[in-house]
Write an enzyme that holds these catalytic residues in place. Structure first.
Site, PDB file in Angstrom:
ATOM      1  N   GLU A   1       0.806  -1.221   0.000  1.00  0.00           N
ATOM      2  CA  GLU A   1       0.000   0.000   0.000  1.00  0.00           C
ATOM      3  C   GLU A   1       0.843   1.278   0.000  1.00  0.00           C
ATOM      4  OE1 GLU A   1      -4.247  -0.582   1.635  1.00  0.00           O
ATOM      5  OE2 GLU A   1      -2.896  -1.013   3.302  1.00  0.00           O
TER       6      GLU A   1
ATOM      7  N   HIS B   1     -11.577  -0.670   6.527  1.00  0.00           N
ATOM      8  CA  HIS B   1     -10.137  -0.888   6.428  1.00  0.00           C
ATOM      9  C   HIS B   1      -9.373  -0.097   7.492  1.00  0.00           C
ATOM     10  CE1 HIS B   1      -6.444  -0.861   3.464  1.00  0.00           C
ATOM     11  NE2 HIS B   1      -6.073  -0.918   4.721  1.00  0.00           N
TER      12      HIS B   1
ATOM     13  N   HIS C   1      -4.771   0.841  10.675  1.00  0.00           N
ATOM     14  CA  HIS C   1      -6.032   0.120  10.861  1.00  0.00           C
ATOM     15  C   HIS C   1      -6.492   0.317  12.306  1.00  0.00           C
ATOM     16  CE1 HIS C   1      -3.920  -2.751   7.790  1.00  0.00           C
ATOM     17  NE2 HIS C   1      -4.330  -1.646   7.210  1.00  0.00           N
TER      18      HIS C   1
ATOM     19  N   HIS D   1      -0.740   5.680   7.591  1.00  0.00           N
ATOM     20  CA  HIS D   1      -1.882   4.814   7.259  1.00  0.00           C
ATOM     21  C   HIS D   1      -1.972   3.750   8.333  1.00  0.00           C
ATOM     22  CE1 HIS D   1      -4.561   1.937   5.593  1.00  0.00           C
ATOM     23  NE2 HIS D   1      -3.621   1.026   5.454  1.00  0.00           N
TER      24      HIS D   1
HETATM   25 MN    MN Z   1      -3.981  -1.059   5.135  1.00  0.00          MN
END
Ligand code: MN
Length: 246
Positions: A78, A168, A99, A97
């Site tokens: 990603e 996500h 979760h 980024h």
């Molecule tokens: Mn991810």
């Protein structure tokens, strides 16, 4: 080995450790910062768990998402989240980024993530939700794993500082590495507090959110003191990770 300054590399390693210890990332999730010696690359760890990142794991990635010094190591699939947001947002110097769990319910319901406390004014009043189905169709693996999906995510983020990714996680941006780490921690904290406030109030309408002026005002003052929590988080991360490795 990256040509970025050792101080920046050390801060990025530290950012990885802090985000793990503060509950923002686990085995997954990543943080990046723009290269301080060249304008065509940013720095990111290679594909390892954030808690285990060392300076030797930091690699250079260009804005097409190509990894330049991986030396055979895995890369984060990603990484296009980072490359495409950097391309779209010249003001952004660092990206997280994650979760982190408490924000995820706000991406899968009609509830809007909004600032309930003075540390999270950066959330603003229209937290966008990236819907990967709009770009990848109903059958997809939920990962932002190419430039087209990264561009779609960057478009959802727009000029905001935080965006949810439905089912996500989230992405947050800032003009410095220390600030983006703080925002990632404060977003997760706000989500927990907002969920609790909504539970007590019996819904969204009974919650007294910050006004736009309070959000902007508190965000501005918090940005001037980010060194204080950073130093504390850094010390705690060092202690916690040392105790884990014993
Ligand atoms: Mn991810």
């Amino acid at each position: 080995m990256t040509t970025a300054s050792p101080a920046l590399v050390a801060d990025l390693v530290c950012a990885n450790h802090i985000l793990y210890v503060e509950g923002v990332v686990d085995g997954f999730g990543h943080v990046s910062v723009r290269h301080d010696g060249r304008d065509d690359r940013f720095l990111l760890a290679c594909g390892v768990a954030p808690a285990t990142v060392t300076a030797a794991d930091i690699v250079e990635v260009d804005y097409d998402g190509a990894v330049h010094d991986a030396a055979g190591r895995r890369s984060y699939l990603e990484r296009f989240i980072h490359s495409e947001i950097y391309k779209a947002r010249p003001d952004v110097m660092a990206i997280v980024h994650s979760h982190s769990p408490a924000v995820i319910p706000f991406g899968v319901t009609r509830a809007t993530l909004r600032p309930v406390c003075h540390m999270s004014g950066f959330l603003g009043f229209s937290t966008p939700v990236f819907e990967i189905r709009d770009a990848a169709g109903d059958d997809n693996d939920m990962l932002v794993k190419n430039a087209a999906l990264g561009r779609a995510l960057a478009a959802s983020l727009g000029s905001n500082l935080f965006a949810l990714m439905r089912g996500h996680g989230s992405v947050t941006v800032a003009h410095s590495l220390k600030l983006v780490v703080a925002r990632a921690i404060w977003a997760e904290m706000n989500a927990r507090l907002q969920t609790e406030a909504m539970r007590i109030a019996g819904g969204d309408s009974g919650v007294n959110y910050l006004t736009p002026g309070e959000a902007t005002g508190s965000m501005a003052i918090n940005e001037t003191v980010v060194d204080r929590p950073w130093d504390f988080w850094k010390a705690r991360a060092r202690t916690v990770l040392a105790s884990l490795s014993r």
